[in-house]
Motif scaffolding. Structure first.
Motif, PDB file in Angstrom:
ATOM      1  N   SER A 216       0.878  -1.166   0.000  1.00 20.47           N
ATOM      2  CA  SER A 216       0.000   0.000   0.000  1.00 20.47           C
ATOM      3  C   SER A 216       0.915   1.216   0.000  1.00 20.47           C
ATOM      4  CB  SER A 216      -0.943   0.018   1.210  1.00 20.47           C
ATOM      5  OG  SER A 216      -0.232   0.349   2.390  1.00 20.47           O
ATOM      6  N   LEU A 217       0.361   2.374  -0.268  1.00 24.42           N
ATOM      7  CA  LEU A 217       1.210   3.568  -0.334  1.00 24.42           C
ATOM      8  C   LEU A 217       1.803   3.912   1.027  1.00 24.42           C
ATOM      9  CD1 LEU A 217      -0.819   5.858  -2.767  1.00 24.42           C
ATOM     10  CD2 LEU A 217       1.140   4.390  -3.260  1.00 24.42           C
ATOM     11  N   SER A 218       1.203   3.397   2.084  1.00 24.78           N
ATOM     12  CA  SER A 218       1.765   3.607   3.424  1.00 24.78           C
ATOM     13  C   SER A 218       2.262   2.306   4.028  1.00 24.78           C
ATOM     14  CB  SER A 218       0.714   4.246   4.338  1.00 24.78           C
ATOM     15  OG  SER A 218      -0.457   3.451   4.385  1.00 24.78           O
ATOM     16  N   SER A 352      -5.633  14.958  -4.709  1.00 26.20           N
ATOM     17  CA  SER A 352      -5.533  14.918  -3.251  1.00 26.20           C
ATOM     18  C   SER A 352      -4.194  15.528  -2.851  1.00 26.20           C
ATOM     19  CB  SER A 352      -5.632  13.484  -2.717  1.00 26.20           C
ATOM     20  OG  SER A 352      -5.356  13.450  -1.317  1.00 26.20           O
ATOM     21  N   LEU A 355      -2.425  13.409  -0.158  1.00 27.14           N
ATOM     22  CA  LEU A 355      -1.628  12.286  -0.665  1.00 27.14           C
ATOM     23  C   LEU A 355      -0.354  12.788  -1.328  1.00 27.14           C
ATOM     24  CD1 LEU A 355      -1.276   9.286  -1.211  1.00 27.14           C
ATOM     25  CD2 LEU A 355      -2.677   9.560  -3.280  1.00 27.14           C
ATOM     26  N   TYR A 358       2.182  13.632   1.362  1.00 24.09           N
ATOM     27  CA  TYR A 358       2.705  12.426   1.988  1.00 24.09           C
ATOM     28  C   TYR A 358       3.755  11.751   1.104  1.00 24.09           C
ATOM     29  CZ  TYR A 358       2.972   7.575   3.470  1.00 24.09           C
ATOM     30  OH  TYR A 358       3.437   6.338   3.848  1.00 24.09           O
ATOM     31  N   LEU A 359       3.445  11.589  -0.171  1.00 27.21           N
ATOM     32  CA  LEU A 359       4.385  10.907  -1.072  1.00 27.21           C
ATOM     33  C   LEU A 359       5.633  11.750  -1.325  1.00 27.21           C
ATOM     34  CD1 LEU A 359       1.909   9.298  -3.638  1.00 27.21           C
ATOM     35  CD2 LEU A 359       3.153   8.167  -1.783  1.00 27.21           C
ATOM     36  N   LEU A 379      -0.957   3.386  -9.526  1.00 30.76           N
ATOM     37  CA  LEU A 379      -1.190   4.816  -9.345  1.00 30.76           C
ATOM     38  C   LEU A 379      -0.143   5.593 -10.129  1.00 30.76           C
ATOM     39  CD1 LEU A 379      -2.929   6.893  -7.678  1.00 30.76           C
ATOM     40  CD2 LEU A 379      -0.953   7.011  -6.136  1.00 30.76           C
ATOM     41  N   ILE A 414      -9.453   3.973  -3.440  1.00 28.62           N
ATOM     42  CA  ILE A 414      -8.198   4.721  -3.272  1.00 28.62           C
ATOM     43  C   ILE A 414      -7.707   4.623  -1.839  1.00 28.62           C
ATOM     44  CG2 ILE A 414      -7.189   7.043  -3.310  1.00 28.62           C
ATOM     45  CD1 ILE A 414      -9.173   7.608  -5.682  1.00 28.62           C
ATOM     46  N   PHE A 415      -8.611   4.765  -0.868  1.00 32.50           N
ATOM     47  CA  PHE A 415      -8.219   4.656   0.531  1.00 32.50           C
ATOM     48  C   PHE A 415      -7.626   3.274   0.826  1.00 32.50           C
ATOM     49  CE2 PHE A 415     -11.812   7.840   1.740  1.00 32.50           C
ATOM     50  CZ  PHE A 415     -11.041   8.877   1.221  1.00 32.50           C
ATOM     51  N   VAL A 418      -4.156   3.275  -0.602  1.00 37.77           N
ATOM     52  CA  VAL A 418      -3.278   4.180   0.141  1.00 37.77           C
ATOM     53  C   VAL A 418      -2.918   3.571   1.488  1.00 37.77           C
ATOM     54  CG1 VAL A 418      -3.138   6.421   1.307  1.00 37.77           C
ATOM     55  CG2 VAL A 418      -4.085   6.266  -1.001  1.00 37.77           C
ATOM     56  N   LEU A 422      -7.848   9.736   3.395  1.00 38.21           N
ATOM     57  CA  LEU A 422      -7.166  10.988   3.091  1.00 38.21           C
ATOM     58  C   LEU A 422      -7.985  12.169   3.589  1.00 38.21           C
ATOM     59  CD1 LEU A 422      -6.112  10.118  -0.568  1.00 38.21           C
ATOM     60  CD2 LEU A 422      -4.621  10.140   1.436  1.00 38.21           C
TER      61      LEU A 422
END
Length: 810
Positions: A216-218, A352, A355, A358-359, A379, A414-415, A418, A422
């Motif tokens: 995941s992105l996190s 967003s 997001l 964060y990235l 993404l 998306i959540f 991620v 968000l």
């Protein structure tokens, strides 16, 4: 001023008379008249009366322009000469169609050269055999002037064209986003600073140089790949670098360039008149076309005051740049060949800033490949600083319905990818699309009057960004050929070389995109998620045994199978302590280290592609290449001077003498004679060709035999009504032992190599030739012909070369 004589009287000649006002001792050019001049001056074959007079006062400037109709072709008149018939009509206002309209308008753009004489006459230069007017500032009779000589400043007529676009607005869906070295970067740098604008407004390279693979992105990072190498920034093989710039932003800047060229934007409100040049007509959907004796008659649907009305537009040549679902291609009955339905996806465009922040802080990148037990997606970070993204997720209809992808459902998806909710998110657009790998079976139809370019001619998987870049290559190749045909410099058969040259490149790029797409699939396969199995399962449920089930039950079965597959991505399985997980992670690491995952850059293909046949003279000394099968791996570009190759890039400077005297040779060296040399700003060999001239380029060394070849080339070019620039490239240091004393030729351009190190190769070394050779370059920067040594009969050879290159060979 070229010598000339009066034209012969022709009672059937048509004229346009327009008036200019002169004030403050300057000539103010009315823009409507400027467009009329641009449209009418420079077309050949019209003889005008030499007895026309204008009685005007000194405060008025009167001008007569030749009234030439329609598309000028050679040999023969294929299209009726009529101003209501546009030589070129472009369907589709994406980047390819917009660029093509810019190039056609700029190529041969009329440049007015005025010389005031004691008789207060202003002269307008033109091509040999063309009639142009005297401009009178007094009561003197106004006559037409027949040019029998030409110069590098001769006028060429820009190609009258207009653009039709089905939509009433321009899409802001980002779509393509990677601009490679070859096209459009090298083309855009010549469009009034467009490349500089892109470099200025694109995100910093450190924010997009990586592809990141994660749960995941996190969550956990499975691996990352840096796609930029040190040589990518050195500008050794190209004067520009790659860019990350969304397609809609590119289109906006292309539209701005068109506005500076006086293009006008209309919808259906100008329905009661014929379409004029330099118009972009929005909301015009092509319904049909028919071929008449004189033109292509295109029927469009236009929404006017809530009603769908039809209008007909006549053109000489119809160019379809209207995308993957091209209406022009379908109406022409042109089939697509290749692999269909490689994958179905849903594209979610959203913003967003949360997001993005964060990235930017934690893991900046261009692409994020996300694999977890709940969802899988890719993404695309179009702009981290602005928080603009596009999410691509697999889509399996009919069990999954597109209507289910509501903004709310997309937010939740998306959540999930991620890893947390968000603070801000706005879903802008959601659209389905199908990935194909196909090329049109032909790019030309109906006696070369129907032409395809861009996605209308080829559609690739997005892997590697070949779609838009290949389309830009199409436009660059096609533009100079259309201009040559419309200006009467070449026959319509020259257009055959567009398909001969571009279709093999499209086929190759299709294969390369497929290989790169398959490389992308290696990553989920290594994790136990083989996409081919997923597609097979879907096919079995849809068309096989599962087809007997009700649609609702089919959906349950499909979701259940996919959920079992994604379970292999759980932390329980995918960790170093689990034997299966450990093996999969090790395999994944090898894929990244060996460059077997999805690649971003392909320098050898971007810069080194070569036309094997077409508008070029094959080099008898070259052994034909062994067919190269694309592997999806990055390969380095090796410059080449073989015919069909791109002109190599090298840094050069314009060379002149402080005293203004001619540059002379020493007896035995290439050093400059008296006076200190003045060097202008550093430029590229690619800058020797201009985007606003339909001009060929002959590159030679300062050797007497090459000077003789250059003079011969200019003589032959006149016979073919072509413009040629002869450029002498001087070595950076002296070349001892060479005894040449050729006189300077004023019309030659002199430049000198610029090398940051003496160890770097000279120009002729880069070209793998010696300085007795010569290279002829086409207007699209591809090499048309070369000679490795002195030529015994330059006149015969140059006539042969131009005959072949301009499409006159049998």
């Amino acid at each position: 001023m070229a010598a000339g004589r009066y034209g012969e009287e022709d009672s059937n000649a048509d004229y346009e008379v327009s008036e200019f006002n002169r004030f403050n001792n300057n000539i103010s050019l009315n823009m409507n008249l400027f467009r009329a001049i641009n449209r009418n001056v420079g077309h050949g074959g019209v003889k005008c009366s030499n007895t026309t007079k204008v009685d005007g006062k000194r405060s008025k400037l009167w001008m007569f322009c030749m009234h030439n109709k329609g598309l000028s072709t050679r040999p023969g008149e294929q299209f009726q000469k009529d101003d209501t018939i546009l030589p070129v009509l472009i369907v589709g206002a994406g980047p390819v169609g917009l660029l093509l309209s810019i190039l056609l308008t700029k190529l041969g753009k009329s440049v007015f050269i005025w010389e005031q004489k004691q008789t207060e006459l202003l002269y307008l230069l033109g091509h040999p055999g063309h009639l142009v007017p005297f401009l009178s500032l007094s009561n003197s009779p106004l006559h037409f002037f027949h040019v029998i000589e030409t110069s590098a400043n001769a006028i060429q007529s820009s190609v009258r064209c207009a653009v039709l676009e089905k939509s009433t607005t321009f899409s802001r869906h980002p779509q393509a986003h990677f601009i490679n070295n070859r096209f459009p970067s090298q083309v855009f740098r010549k469009l009034d600073g467009l490349a500089d604008e892109i470099q200025q407004f694109q995100p910093p390279v450190d924010l997009w140089r990586k592809f990141i693979y994660c749960t995941s992105l996190s969550g956990s990072i499975l691996g990352s790949v840096d796609h930029m190498q040190p040589q990518d920034f050195e500008q050794v093989v190209s004067p520009v670098t790659v860019a990350h710039f969304s397609q809609y932003k590119l289109s906006e800047r292309l539209l701005n360039k068109l506005k500076t060229l006086n293009f006008r934007f209309h919808e259906g409100n100008k329905f009661d008149r014929h379409v004029e040049e330099r118009e972009i007509l929005m909301g015009h959907e092509v319904l049909s076309f028919i071929m008449t004796e004189n033109c292509v008659n295109v029927t469009c649907s236009v929404d006017k005051d809530g009603q769908k009305l039809k209008r007909d537009i006549q053109c000489g040549i119809l160019v379809g740049t209207d995308g993957a679902g091209s209406t022009v291609r379908k109406l022409a009955g042109i089939a697509m060949e290749g692999e269909r339905d490689l994958q179905k996806l849903v594209s979610v465009h959203f913003v967003s800033r949360d997001l993005g922040r964060y990235l930017l802080k934690e893991r900046p990148g261009m692409l994020f490949f996300i694999f977890n037990t709940e969802a899988i997606g890719v993404l695309v970070a179009h702009d981290l600083q602005q928080g603009e993204f596009v999410l691509q997720v697999p889509y399996y209809p009919p069990q999954q319905k597109f209507e289910e992808f509501t903004p709310k459902m997309c937010e939740q998806l998306i959540f999930t990818l991620v890893g947390h909710e968000l603070e801000d998110i706005t879903v802008i657009d959601v659209k389905p699309w199908v990935m194909h790998a196909e090329v049109a079976d032909k790019f030309l139809s109906c006696n070369n009057q129907i032409i395809l370019a861009g996605d209308a001619a080829h559609r690739f998987p997005p892997a590697g960004g070949f779609g838009m870049n290949t389309g830009i290559q199409d436009a660059h190749n096609l533009a100079w050929k259309l201009a040559a045909v419309v200006n009467g410099i070449a026959p319509v058969t020259l257009l055959n070389t567009y398909e001969t040259e571009r279709r093999p490149i499209a086929l190759f790029n299709t294969a390369l995109s497929v290989e790169n797409f398959r490389a992308a699939m290696e990553v989920p396969a290594a994790l136990g998620l083989d996409p081919t199995i997923a597609n097979s399962v879907h096919k079995l449920v849809t068309d096989g045994l599962g087809s007997i089930l009700p649609s609702g039950l089919q959906r349950v079965v499909l979701d259940g199978i996919f959920s079992i597959g994604r379970a292999q991505l759980s932390q329980t399985v995918l960790n170093e302590r689990n034997p299966i997980g450990s093996l999969r992670l090790a395999r994944l690491k090898r894929i990244f280290e060996e460059g077997k995952s999805l690649q971003l850059q392909f320098p050898a293909e971007d810069l080194g592609f070569r036309y094997v046949e077409g508008a070029l003279v094959s080099d008898r000394t070259v052994i034909q290449d062994t067919e190269y099968a694309p592997t999806g791996r990055r390969r380095d570009y090796v410059p080449s001077s073989e015919p069909g190759s791109r002109l190599p890039h090298m840094k050069i400077r314009s060379l002149s003498n402080v005293s203004g005297e001619s540059v002379q040779f020493r007896t035995s060296t290439f050093e400059l004679d008296s006076g200190s040399p003045v060097h202008c700003k550093v430029m590229s060999t690619l800058d020797l060709l201009q985007v606003d001239k339909l001009e060929f380029l002959l590159i030679i060394a300062p050797v007497k035999s090459s000077y003789d070849l250059g003079r011969t080339m200019l003589e032959v070019a006149k016979k073919f009504n072509a413009l040629v620039k002869v450029c002498v490239i001087w070595p950076e240091k002296t070349a001892n032992g060479v005894n040449v004393t050729p006189p300077l030729v004023d019309s030659f351009t002199n430049v000198v190599e610029v090398k940051s190190s003496r160890e770097l190769p000279s120009w002729w070394d880069v070209c793998q030739m010696n300085d007795r050779g010569a290279i002829l370059v086409r207007p699209d920067e591809h090499i048309a012909w070369r000679a490795r040594s002195a030529i015994s009969d330059p006149m015969a050879e140059m006539e042969r070369v131009f005959t072949v290159v301009l499409g006159n060979k049998a």
